[in-house]
Structure formats: C-alpha cells, structure tokens
Design a protein around this motif. Structure first.
Motif, PDB file in Angstrom:
ATOM      1  N   LEU A 125      13.669  34.083  53.909  1.00 48.01           N
ATOM      2  CA  LEU A 125      14.353  35.264  53.386  1.00 48.01           C
ATOM      3  C   LEU A 125      13.900  35.546  51.958  1.00 48.01           C
ATOM      4  CD1 LEU A 125      16.433  37.461  53.917  1.00 48.01           C
ATOM      5  CD2 LEU A 125      18.218  35.887  53.119  1.00 48.01           C
ATOM      6  N   ALA A 126      13.788  34.502  51.155  1.00 49.86           N
ATOM      7  CA  ALA A 126      13.334  34.681  49.774  1.00 49.86           C
ATOM      8  C   ALA A 126      11.901  35.198  49.735  1.00 49.86           C
ATOM      9  CB  ALA A 126      13.449  33.367  49.019  1.00 49.86           C
ATOM     10  N   ALA A 127      11.074  34.748  50.672  1.00 47.31           N
ATOM     11  CA  ALA A 127       9.687  35.216  50.718  1.00 47.31           C
ATOM     12  C   ALA A 127       9.616  36.706  51.018  1.00 47.31           C
ATOM     13  CB  ALA A 127       8.901  34.424  51.770  1.00 47.31           C
ATOM     14  N   TYR A 128      10.474  37.209  51.917  1.00 44.11           N
ATOM     15  CA  TYR A 128      10.489  38.645  52.214  1.00 44.11           C
ATOM     16  C   TYR A 128      11.054  39.435  51.040  1.00 44.11           C
ATOM     17  CZ  TYR A 128       9.774  36.809  56.850  1.00 44.11           C
ATOM     18  OH  TYR A 128       9.282  36.101  57.907  1.00 44.11           O
ATOM     19  N   VAL A 129      12.031  38.878  50.359  1.00 43.24           N
ATOM     20  CA  VAL A 129      12.569  39.525  49.165  1.00 43.24           C
ATOM     21  C   VAL A 129      11.452  39.724  48.144  1.00 43.24           C
ATOM     22  CG1 VAL A 129      14.056  39.115  47.148  1.00 43.24           C
ATOM     23  CG2 VAL A 129      14.970  38.808  49.459  1.00 43.24           C
ATOM     24  N   ALA A 130      10.619  38.697  47.968  1.00 44.24           N
ATOM     25  CA  ALA A 130       9.513  38.792  47.015  1.00 44.24           C
ATOM     26  C   ALA A 130       8.407  39.701  47.523  1.00 44.24           C
ATOM     27  CB  ALA A 130       8.960  37.395  46.731  1.00 44.24           C
ATOM     28  N   ALA A 131       8.074  39.593  48.805  1.00 43.04           N
ATOM     29  CA  ALA A 131       6.972  40.369  49.372  1.00 43.04           C
ATOM     30  C   ALA A 131       7.227  41.868  49.286  1.00 43.04           C
ATOM     31  CB  ALA A 131       6.734  39.961  50.817  1.00 43.04           C
ATOM     32  N   THR A 132       8.484  42.265  49.333  1.00 42.81           N
ATOM     33  CA  THR A 132       8.837  43.695  49.347  1.00 42.81           C
ATOM     34  C   THR A 132       9.295  44.213  47.988  1.00 42.81           C
ATOM     35  OG1 THR A 132      11.105  43.159  50.047  1.00 42.81           O
ATOM     36  CG2 THR A 132       9.497  43.553  51.783  1.00 42.81           C
ATOM     37  N   ASP A 133       9.087  43.419  46.942  1.00 44.67           N
ATOM     38  CA  ASP A 133       9.479  43.784  45.575  1.00 44.67           C
ATOM     39  C   ASP A 133      10.983  43.960  45.415  1.00 44.67           C
ATOM     40  OD1 ASP A 133       6.835  43.669  44.927  1.00 44.67           O
ATOM     41  OD2 ASP A 133       6.563  45.815  44.606  1.00 44.67           O
ATOM     42  N   LEU A 134      11.742  43.334  46.279  1.00 41.55           N
ATOM     43  CA  LEU A 134      13.196  43.352  46.134  1.00 41.55           C
ATOM     44  C   LEU A 134      13.659  42.303  45.121  1.00 41.55           C
ATOM     45  CD1 LEU A 134      15.863  44.577  47.205  1.00 41.55           C
ATOM     46  CD2 LEU A 134      15.763  42.925  49.086  1.00 41.55           C
ATOM     47  N   TYR A 150      15.020  35.116  35.127  1.00 38.81           N
ATOM     48  CA  TYR A 150      14.589  34.846  36.497  1.00 38.81           C
ATOM     49  C   TYR A 150      13.075  34.982  36.684  1.00 38.81           C
ATOM     50  CZ  TYR A 150      19.329  34.762  38.438  1.00 38.81           C
ATOM     51  OH  TYR A 150      20.624  34.427  38.753  1.00 38.81           O
ATOM     52  N   ARG A 151      12.341  35.272  35.602  1.00 35.12           N
ATOM     53  CA  ARG A 151      10.905  35.507  35.760  1.00 35.12           C
ATOM     54  C   ARG A 151      10.175  34.310  36.377  1.00 35.12           C
ATOM     55  NH1 ARG A 151       9.662  37.128  30.817  1.00 35.12           N
ATOM     56  NH2 ARG A 151      10.187  39.290  31.301  1.00 35.12           N
ATOM     57  N   PRO A 152      10.424  33.070  35.937  1.00 39.51           N
ATOM     58  CA  PRO A 152       9.737  31.932  36.570  1.00 39.51           C
ATOM     59  C   PRO A 152      10.067  31.805  38.058  1.00 39.51           C
ATOM     60  CG  PRO A 152      10.689  31.276  34.475  1.00 39.51           C
ATOM     61  CD  PRO A 152      11.241  32.634  34.777  1.00 39.51           C
ATOM     62  N   LEU A 153      11.310  32.064  38.416  1.00 39.63           N
ATOM     63  CA  LEU A 153      11.698  31.986  39.822  1.00 39.63           C
ATOM     64  C   LEU A 153      10.999  33.080  40.625  1.00 39.63           C
ATOM     65  CD1 LEU A 153      13.350  30.880  42.148  1.00 39.63           C
ATOM     66  CD2 LEU A 153      15.272  32.296  41.383  1.00 39.63           C
ATOM     67  N   ARG A 154      10.910  34.277  40.058  1.00 43.75           N
ATOM     68  CA  ARG A 154      10.219  35.357  40.782  1.00 43.75           C
ATOM     69  C   ARG A 154       8.756  34.999  41.020  1.00 43.75           C
ATOM     70  NH1 ARG A 154      13.173  38.761  37.148  1.00 43.75           N
ATOM     71  NH2 ARG A 154      11.257  39.244  36.010  1.00 43.75           N
ATOM     72  N   ARG A 155       8.124  34.338  40.047  1.00 37.75           N
ATOM     73  CA  ARG A 155       6.739  33.891  40.254  1.00 37.75           C
ATOM     74  C   ARG A 155       6.659  32.882  41.391  1.00 37.75           C
ATOM     75  NH1 ARG A 155       6.234  34.087  34.389  1.00 37.75           N
ATOM     76  NH2 ARG A 155       6.777  31.876  34.286  1.00 37.75           N
ATOM     77  N   ASP A 156       7.634  31.982  41.444  1.00 33.84           N
ATOM     78  CA  ASP A 156       7.658  30.992  42.531  1.00 33.84           C
ATOM     79  C   ASP A 156       7.816  31.672  43.887  1.00 33.84           C
ATOM     80  OD1 ASP A 156       7.393  28.949  40.706  1.00 33.84           O
ATOM     81  OD2 ASP A 156       9.526  28.418  40.691  1.00 33.84           O
ATOM     82  N   LEU A 157       8.653  32.691  43.936  1.00 34.18           N
ATOM     83  CA  LEU A 157       8.876  33.382  45.204  1.00 34.18           C
ATOM     84  C   LEU A 157       7.629  34.142  45.645  1.00 34.18           C
ATOM     85  CD1 LEU A 157      12.538  34.740  44.960  1.00 34.18           C
ATOM     86  CD2 LEU A 157      11.684  32.495  45.655  1.00 34.18           C
ATOM     87  N   LYS A 158       6.878  34.703  44.695  1.00 32.45           N
ATOM     88  CA  LYS A 158       5.630  35.381  45.044  1.00 32.45           C
ATOM     89  C   LYS A 158       4.651  34.395  45.669  1.00 32.45           C
ATOM     90  CE  LYS A 158       6.446  39.620  43.599  1.00 32.45           C
ATOM     91  NZ  LYS A 158       6.612  40.744  44.572  1.00 32.45           N
TER      92      LYS A 158
END
Length: 215
Positions: free
Chosen positions: A161-170, A180-188
C-alpha cells in the motif's frame, strides 16, 4: 468494519479521495494506475496471476474469487490457454486503470463509504464527485496507514500500500512536510521492489515524460 475485507485497491482509493470534496488528492490518472497495480497485487496473492520475466505476467488460474473488483480485473486478462502469452504490467495498468477505478467506486458505494454526485461544469460538461458516505471507512483507512507507517511497515500488505502511495505521488499529500522527506524517499525506493507498484510507477513516469516533452 462489517462486510467482506477491503481489497488493496479499495484501501488505496479511500486514502486518495478527499472525503469532503469527493475528488482525488493526487493526479487522477496516477491514481488509476495505482488502483490497477493494486488489483494485480491482490490477484497475485490469490494465486490468479504469476509474474514472469521483467514486468510480464500471466494468468495462472482463471477461476473467479467472488470479489467484484478482482474478478472484474481478472476478466480483462487473457486466459492461461496455450498460446495466450503474457501481459506487460505497465501497459495493462495504463489501459485498465479507469475500469478498475469504476469497479472500486461501485463497491465502495455499495458499502456506504462513498456517495456518487453528478455535476456539470459551466452547466454543460458532466463530471462526478465521490464524497464520503454514511459509513466511515476513510477515517479507519487513514488511521491504519498512519499506524503502519509509524511501525515502519511491518507486513507485506502495508509495504504494498505504501508503495502505491509513493508510486502515484500520493505520499506528498498523506506525508507532507520536511519531517517526512526521508520516509518519502524510502517509499519511492520501495516502488522498485514490488513489481506491481513498479508497473504503476512506470506508467506515471511515462505521463510525466510526455508532459515534459520527453516522450
């Protein structure tokens, strides 16, 4: 929550829709690609499809699951008969995203989580909005997502679910700000580890490249 468990695409759609305005928080096309990718992930988990080389996959078992969303997605795929070949995931999510989204919207309407409202822009052009319905599934979905993020995504479903959140720029909408910037990088990075999320990400990047004159 009563009724059958939510599918992964339903969960993603609940995270993406603004419950008041009834429209996606992210780019609607990107969301559709993510919903289609999430449907593939659920079909793989149920043993209905199998990944092959690269982003190709095939139907391993055409029997329906009894879920309108997943069965609808499965019905769009070529059966496992000899010579049917395989399907490219990133191409399928581009073509099937709109149909998968409509299946999800209908299901969430039936659950009472959404209301379908018809509108017209300038009194001429029809469009629809989907604000929250009488059954609150958006709040619990967002609470589950936040708890999973706080727990560093403890299981595969949470990671998907987190991967789709990142993949779709959500991710920038649900996890805003510099903290949350480091976490967003991890999700990408996570989008590259799950082939279905990578398919959605490739479709999104294709659109961005085309919009920028690079495709």
């Amino acid at each position: 929550m009563t009724g059958p468990p939510l599918t992964l695409p339903e969960e993603l759609l609940l995270l993406a829709l603004d419950p008041v305005r009834g429209r996606p928080l992210n780019n609607p096309k990107y969301l559709r690609y993510g919903l289609a990718g999430a449907a593939l992930a659920d079909l793989e988990e149920a043993g209905r499809i199998a990944v092959e080389r690269g982003d190709r996959f095939r139907v391993a078992n055409p029997l329906p699951l009894g879920d309108p969303i997943l069965d609808g997605a499965l019905a769009t795929l070529p059966g496992p008969a000899k010579g049917s070949g395989s399907t490219r995931a990133h191409r399928w999510v581009r073509g099937a995203g709109r149909a998968v989204q409509e299946l999800c919207l209908r299901r969430l309407e039936e659950r009472g989580a959404l209301r379908r409202e018809a509108h017209r822009a300038l009194g001429l052009f029809p469009y629809e909005r989907f604000p929250a319905g009488p059954v609150d599934l958006v709040g619990p979905a967002r609470a589950r997502f936040k708890a999973a993020v706080d727990a560093r995504l403890p299981d595969r479903r949470a990671r998907l679910l987190a991967a789709y959140v990142a993949a779709t720029d959500l991710d920038t909408k649900l996890l805003p700000g510099s903290a949350y910037r480091p976490l967003r990088r991890d999700l990408k990075r996570l989008t590259k580890e799950e082939w279905t999320a990578q398919a959605a990400h490739r479709a999104v990047e294709h659109d961005k490249s085309a919009a920028g004159g690079g495709g």
